[in-house]
Design an enzyme around this catalytic site. Sequence first.
Site, PDB file in Angstrom:
ATOM      1  N   LYS A  22       0.835  -1.210   0.000  1.00 51.59           N
ATOM      2  CA  LYS A  22       0.000   0.000   0.000  1.00 51.59           C
ATOM      3  C   LYS A  22       0.868   1.258   0.000  1.00 51.59           C
ATOM      4  CE  LYS A  22      -1.666   1.478   4.154  1.00 51.59           C
ATOM      5  NZ  LYS A  22      -1.340   2.862   4.488  1.00 51.59           N
ATOM      6  N   ASN A  23       1.854   1.292   0.917  1.00 49.72           N
ATOM      7  CA  ASN A  23       2.620   2.528   1.076  1.00 49.72           C
ATOM      8  C   ASN A  23       3.659   2.747  -0.019  1.00 49.72           C
ATOM      9  OD1 ASN A  23       1.074   3.096   3.252  1.00 49.72           O
ATOM     10  ND2 ASN A  23       2.628   2.608   4.802  1.00 49.72           N
ATOM     11  N   CYS A 116      -4.469  12.579  14.028  1.00 42.62           N
ATOM     12  CA  CYS A 116      -5.201  11.330  13.797  1.00 42.62           C
ATOM     13  C   CYS A 116      -5.009  10.406  14.984  1.00 42.62           C
ATOM     14  CB  CYS A 116      -4.781  10.681  12.494  1.00 42.62           C
ATOM     15  SG  CYS A 116      -3.196   9.890  12.584  1.00 42.62           S
ATOM     16  N   ARG A 121       0.987  14.330  13.743  1.00 44.95           N
ATOM     17  CA  ARG A 121       1.419  14.157  12.350  1.00 44.95           C
ATOM     18  C   ARG A 121       1.358  15.427  11.505  1.00 44.95           C
ATOM     19  NH1 ARG A 121      -0.980   8.650  10.037  1.00 44.95           N
ATOM     20  NH2 ARG A 121       0.865   8.766   8.740  1.00 44.95           N
ATOM     21  N   ASP A 304       4.932   0.417  12.208  1.00 43.85           N
ATOM     22  CA  ASP A 304       3.723  -0.232  11.681  1.00 43.85           C
ATOM     23  C   ASP A 304       3.603  -1.698  12.106  1.00 43.85           C
ATOM     24  OD1 ASP A 304       2.959   2.099  10.495  1.00 43.85           O
ATOM     25  OD2 ASP A 304       3.639   1.569   8.480  1.00 43.85           O
ATOM     26  N   ARG A 396      -8.457  -0.722   5.012  1.00 41.30           N
ATOM     27  CA  ARG A 396      -7.608   0.309   4.401  1.00 41.30           C
ATOM     28  C   ARG A 396      -6.263  -0.272   3.983  1.00 41.30           C
ATOM     29  NH1 ARG A 396      -6.340   5.006   8.022  1.00 41.30           N
ATOM     30  NH2 ARG A 396      -5.081   5.315   6.187  1.00 41.30           N
TER      31      ARG A 396
END
Length: 417
Positions: A22-23, A116, A121, A304, A396
């Site tokens: 994803k990233n 968030c 952030r 993560d 997500r």
Amino acid sequence: MDKIEIEGGLRLNGEVSISGAKNAALPVMAASILGPGENIISNVPVLRDISTMGKLLAHLGMGYHHEDGEVILQSERITAVEAPYDYVKTMRASVLVLGPLLARTGEAKVSLPGGCAIGARPINLHTMGLEKMGARIALTEGYIHAKAERLKGTTIYFDIPTVTGTENLMMAASLAEGVTVLENAACEPEVIDLADALRSMGAEIEGAGTGIIKIRGVTSLSPLNYRVIPDRIETGTFLTAAAITGGEVTIRDCRPEHSEALINKLQEAGAQIRQEGSALFISGSGRSRSRDIKTMPYPGFPTDMQAQFMALMSLAEGTSLITENIFENRFMHVAELRRMGADISVQGSSATVKGVRVLAGAPVMATDLRASASLVVAGLGARGTTLIDRVYHIDRGYQGIEKKLEMLGARIRRVRA
Ligand code: EPU
């Protein structure tokens, strides 16, 4: 709202294939703004964040099509320069359009993301870099409004290595006049992947993957045709899930070298792990031993994976100290793990996890993407039924997680709302 129900306590066994990262896919999609024409990106996972980015690019005037892991982005024309609040609040990575939009059109208006679930952030380092390159930046009505005729190369030093900040500036610098040097740049594999994608478009970039990246601006770039790397966080999540159940799992289509920090910790904790080309074989053996971790920028232990590793440590023998150095509020999963019987106390940026013998299934709530992955890992290792609410967070970032786990023998199902 969908929920995921897990009947815990079963060993995972079998093979699983890892999806594209994803990233890595998100910045490569944003980079297609820079190459007018048909951009083709393969190995793109089917995820909510990917479709959010696709919709945002379509809002900017681009054609967007995603089928069978291939994304096609038509970027002949850019008809809008604004990333509205609705996109940015759904996905912070929307800010990745700032650099390429400004470089291509001379203007970009991007809603300023708020805080968030994992921290404040800010994006001050993204805007600082663009300003140093000559952009005029104003903050109006919650939007960053940037303008520049042509950005100019310069040396930019990041106080903190920022992943999307490095990516944004690397994209902007690719079309700037002269040489840009990014110092204390992020070294994550996703940054290298974006540099490779940009190079395939004709960009001149050296040093990606080190702390100093040099970009010689060119006047135009071609569309890209690029395959993104496998997801190292999905890889890590399956390794941890296998370890907590004491199972034997083969993880295919991954890049083991991107998960070294985690693999080392899992081995120290007692798992047997073997690499062979693009495959990893893990065999968990009984109860894990406790291990301390500190999250760090790559190649350190990834933030993560902190929540998932904490779930594993909740059932380990002994006490482990988990220190979160990247985000100031990334312990939201602690309260949920405690509801399952974990013994965890938090002081500042550290969590002390005293391993317990048994976690008990419970209704729990997902608070962000990786926190929800940790609840899945905990649910697999727990006795009884865990019902995870708000699983839109997990959608997500994990393609078909319940199907992949089911194939490995987990008793898991999605409960549709
Ligand atoms: N920071 C600043 N100012 C900035 C930018 C960052 O102070 O202008 C700080 C952040 O607050 C944080 C640190 O720098 O304390 C590092 O943040 P970074 O900018 O590297 O994070 P990011 O680029 O916003 C990406 C990933 C995250 C991942 C982090 C760290 C993407 C789209 N997101 O975020 O992924 O946690 O790097 O590795 O690449 C996820 O996938 O679940 C996720 C949150």
